[in-house]
Scaffold this motif. Structure first.
Motif, mmCIF file in Angstrom:
data_model
loop_
_atom_site.group_PDB
_atom_site.id
_atom_site.type_symbol
_atom_site.label_atom_id
_atom_site.label_comp_id
_atom_site.label_asym_id
_atom_site.label_seq_id
_atom_site.Cartn_x
_atom_site.Cartn_y
_atom_site.Cartn_z
ATOM 1 N N MET A 112 0.645 -1.285 0.035
ATOM 2 C CA MET A 112 0.052 0.029 0.110
ATOM 3 C C MET A 112 0.900 1.243 -0.048
ATOM 4 O O MET A 112 0.730 2.276 -0.856
ATOM 5 C CB MET A 112 -1.030 0.024 1.321
ATOM 6 N N ASP A 113 1.865 1.258 0.897
ATOM 7 C CA ASP A 113 2.917 2.402 0.665
ATOM 8 C C ASP A 113 3.506 2.818 -0.517
ATOM 9 O O ASP A 113 3.541 3.618 -0.870
ATOM 10 C CB ASP A 113 3.822 2.180 2.078
ATOM 11 N N LEU A 114 3.891 1.681 -1.073
ATOM 12 C CA LEU A 114 4.581 1.455 -2.385
ATOM 13 C C LEU A 114 3.701 2.165 -3.603
ATOM 14 O O LEU A 114 4.275 3.140 -4.056
ATOM 15 C CB LEU A 114 5.099 0.076 -2.625
ATOM 16 N N ALA A 115 2.557 1.687 -3.578
ATOM 17 C CA ALA A 115 1.454 1.989 -4.202
ATOM 18 C C ALA A 115 1.517 3.800 -4.377
ATOM 19 O O ALA A 115 1.218 4.563 -5.305
ATOM 20 C CB ALA A 115 0.283 1.531 -4.458
ATOM 21 N N ALA A 116 1.113 4.154 -3.045
ATOM 22 C CA ALA A 116 0.832 5.639 -2.638
ATOM 23 C C ALA A 116 2.179 6.202 -3.114
ATOM 24 O O ALA A 116 2.035 7.494 -3.846
ATOM 25 C CB ALA A 116 0.799 5.501 -1.117
ATOM 26 N N TYR A 117 3.455 5.906 -2.765
ATOM 27 C CA TYR A 117 4.790 6.501 -3.141
ATOM 28 C C TYR A 117 4.615 6.809 -4.799
ATOM 29 O O TYR A 117 5.219 7.624 -5.278
ATOM 30 C CB TYR A 117 5.935 6.009 -2.699
ATOM 31 N N ILE A 118 4.418 5.697 -5.341
ATOM 32 C CA ILE A 118 4.666 5.540 -6.678
ATOM 33 C C ILE A 118 3.662 6.738 -7.483
ATOM 34 O O ILE A 118 4.064 7.693 -8.389
ATOM 35 C CB ILE A 118 4.071 4.292 -7.688
ATOM 36 N N GLU A 119 2.280 6.902 -7.020
ATOM 37 C CA GLU A 119 1.436 7.748 -7.517
ATOM 38 C C GLU A 119 1.926 8.998 -7.361
ATOM 39 O O GLU A 119 1.700 10.045 -7.934
ATOM 40 C CB GLU A 119 -0.112 7.373 -6.895
ATOM 41 N N ASP A 120 2.131 9.289 -5.898
ATOM 42 C CA ASP A 120 2.659 10.765 -5.551
ATOM 43 C C ASP A 120 3.819 11.095 -6.400
ATOM 44 O O ASP A 120 3.880 12.339 -6.707
ATOM 45 C CB ASP A 120 2.960 10.743 -3.847
ATOM 46 N N TYR A 121 4.821 10.145 -6.529
ATOM 47 C CA TYR A 121 6.082 10.668 -7.284
ATOM 48 C C TYR A 121 5.859 11.095 -8.622
ATOM 49 O O TYR A 121 6.166 11.978 -9.398
ATOM 50 C CB TYR A 121 7.195 9.667 -7.103
ATOM 51 N N ALA A 122 5.121 10.036 -9.411
ATOM 52 C CA ALA A 122 4.578 10.203 -10.695
ATOM 53 C C ALA A 122 3.825 11.455 -10.998
ATOM 54 O O ALA A 122 3.999 12.118 -12.230
ATOM 55 C CB ALA A 122 3.861 8.913 -11.064
ATOM 56 N N ALA A 123 2.817 11.934 -10.162
ATOM 57 C CA ALA A 123 1.983 13.008 -10.135
ATOM 58 C C ALA A 123 2.981 14.336 -10.166
ATOM 59 O O ALA A 123 2.307 15.368 -10.961
ATOM 60 C CB ALA A 123 1.107 12.840 -9.205
ATOM 61 N N ARG A 124 4.244 14.208 -9.561
ATOM 62 C CA ARG A 124 5.153 15.257 -9.642
ATOM 63 C C ARG A 124 6.303 15.583 -10.586
ATOM 64 O O ARG A 124 6.859 16.430 -10.921
ATOM 65 C CB ARG A 124 5.900 15.572 -8.177
ATOM 66 N N LEU A 125 5.948 14.557 -11.714
ATOM 67 C CA LEU A 125 7.111 14.662 -12.717
ATOM 68 C C LEU A 125 6.330 14.915 -13.947
ATOM 69 O O LEU A 125 5.505 14.390 -14.595
ATOM 70 C CB LEU A 125 7.527 13.222 -13.132
ATOM 71 N N PRO A 126 6.640 16.326 -14.727
ATOM 72 C CA PRO A 126 6.179 16.313 -15.958
ATOM 73 C C PRO A 126 6.366 15.348 -17.068
ATOM 74 O O PRO A 126 5.591 15.165 -17.654
ATOM 75 C CB PRO A 126 6.859 17.943 -16.423
ATOM 76 N N LEU A 127 7.141 14.660 -16.929
ATOM 77 C CA LEU A 127 7.427 13.679 -17.914
ATOM 78 C C LEU A 127 6.749 12.439 -17.874
ATOM 79 O O LEU A 127 6.676 11.388 -18.446
ATOM 80 C CB LEU A 127 8.981 13.104 -18.126
ATOM 81 N N VAL A 128 5.953 12.081 -16.782
ATOM 82 C CA VAL A 128 4.787 11.411 -16.766
ATOM 83 C C VAL A 128 3.436 11.776 -17.180
ATOM 84 O O VAL A 128 2.834 12.501 -16.450
ATOM 85 C CB VAL A 128 4.855 10.740 -15.228
#
Length: 340
Positions: free
Chosen positions: A75-91
């Motif tokens: 659950m933590d891993l999924a949340a971190y992926i979503e959070d980090y990806a949301a902050r990257l313009p290249l995603v």
């Protein structure tokens, strides 16, 4: 001297406002202009480089297949992926698929929902012939692949993101032997699932160090629980009943809550040394309550970030494989639990 937004605007012949919108992934720029901006940014060296991995010139669509279930670490891993990806313009987009179990059939069912726009896929999967075939078909469709946490080396993945699990198991055995200070006796092992290459490697590493350095310690109970806390609870209660002087318990995967519950209820006269993996909200509590002695943490946030970066790097690269680099595990005791 680093390129500026104005430099990029001059190179691609667009306004600085358009360049700013593209670089910050805001609406208002056409697909053609986005491509022009990203190409200019790449030529000028403006785009970020992570661990010497060049990132793509246009935003990518990423998808992750994770067996989350009730696993706190997942659950933590999924949340971190979503959070980090949301902050990257290249995603351009990031989608998490919650697998209905760890079987190849569960992965196959989920992959059938893979978006046609997907450029890269991250996956946590068992090392099985059917799994390898599924992943091979994904790559043959022109999608880049990164394995996470537990590797599937025979699959055509661009990178593996995670710790060296054999070293992690060896570290657990070294800690167990040092904590027990030369005492002789029996240990119990709770194995998540040997279908995961990572769990199998941890067990191998653990047993190797016991054999090499601590022959006075013997694993008399090793139960595969398929990451079910109730099964780990029952197995731990049985081990404590059969071995009143049990010296230690090593939890290889999930199932930590079952072990902790059994220790609380059984209240052995001398608590066995308890070692497990992954720092979560619950394992923080176990450390503070002295139920758990040490956590070998693979750092969910770092794995999430590196999985996204490695996928982007593999999309940008013409090479089939990126340079291999393991995540360094952290040893967490109650005195050095990091702030959430």
């Amino acid at each position: 001297m680093k390129a500026t937004v104005s430099d990029i605007a001059r190179t691609c012949g667009l306004s600085t406002a358009t360049v700013d919108r593209v670089l910050n992934n805001r609406p208002g720029a056409s697909a053609a202009n986005r491509q022009r901006v990203m190409e200019a940014a790449k030529q000028l060296g403006y785009l970020p480089v992570a661990d010497q991995v060049t990132l793509p010139s246009r935003p990518a669509h990423l998808e992750f297949f994770l067996p989350i279930g009730s696993n706190a670490f997942m659950m933590d891993l999924a949340a971190y992926i979503e959070d980090y990806a949301a902050r990257l313009p290249l995603v351009a987009s990031c989608r998490i698929h919650n697998l209905a179990g760890i079987s190849p059939s569960a992965l196959q069912a989920a992959v059938e929902n893979l978006s046609l726009k997907a450029n890269g896929v991250g996956v946590i999967a068992v090392d099985h012939p059917r799994t390898r075939n599924i992943l091979r078909e994904v790559v043959e469709a022109g999608i880049r692949l990164v394995t996470m946490i537990s590797d599937v080396p025979a699959a055509p993945r661009s990178a593996y993101v995670g710790i060296d699990n054999r070293v992690a198991g060896r570290t657990a055995a070294l800690l167990m032997g040092r904590f027990l200070g030369g005492r002789s006796g029996h240990l119990a092992m709770v194995v998540g699932s040997r279908s995961y290459r990572g769990h199998e490697e941890r067990e191998m590493g653990f047993r190797s160090v016991l054999s090499e350095e601590f022959p006075n310690l013997t694993v008399t109970s090793a139960v595969e629980i398929n990451d079910e806390p109730e099964v780990s609870y029952t197995a731990t209660m049985k081990a404590l009943h059969n071995e009143p002087e049990l010296l230690g318990i090593y939890c290889v995967g999930a199932g930590r809550s079952g072990v902790a519950k059994a220790l609380r209820e059984a209240k052995p006269q001398r608590k066995p040394v308890f070692i497990c993996h992954d720092l979560t909200r619950e394992t923080r509590g176990y450390l503070v309550d002295d139920l758990l002695d040490v956590v070998i943490d693979q750092n969910a946030r770092l794995i999430a970030e590196q999985s996204v970066i490695r996928l982007l790097g593999s999309i940008a690269s013409s090479a089939p494989y990126l340079t291999r680099k393991f995540i360094e595990p952290r040893l967490i005791l109650k005195e050095n639990v990091p702030v959430q």
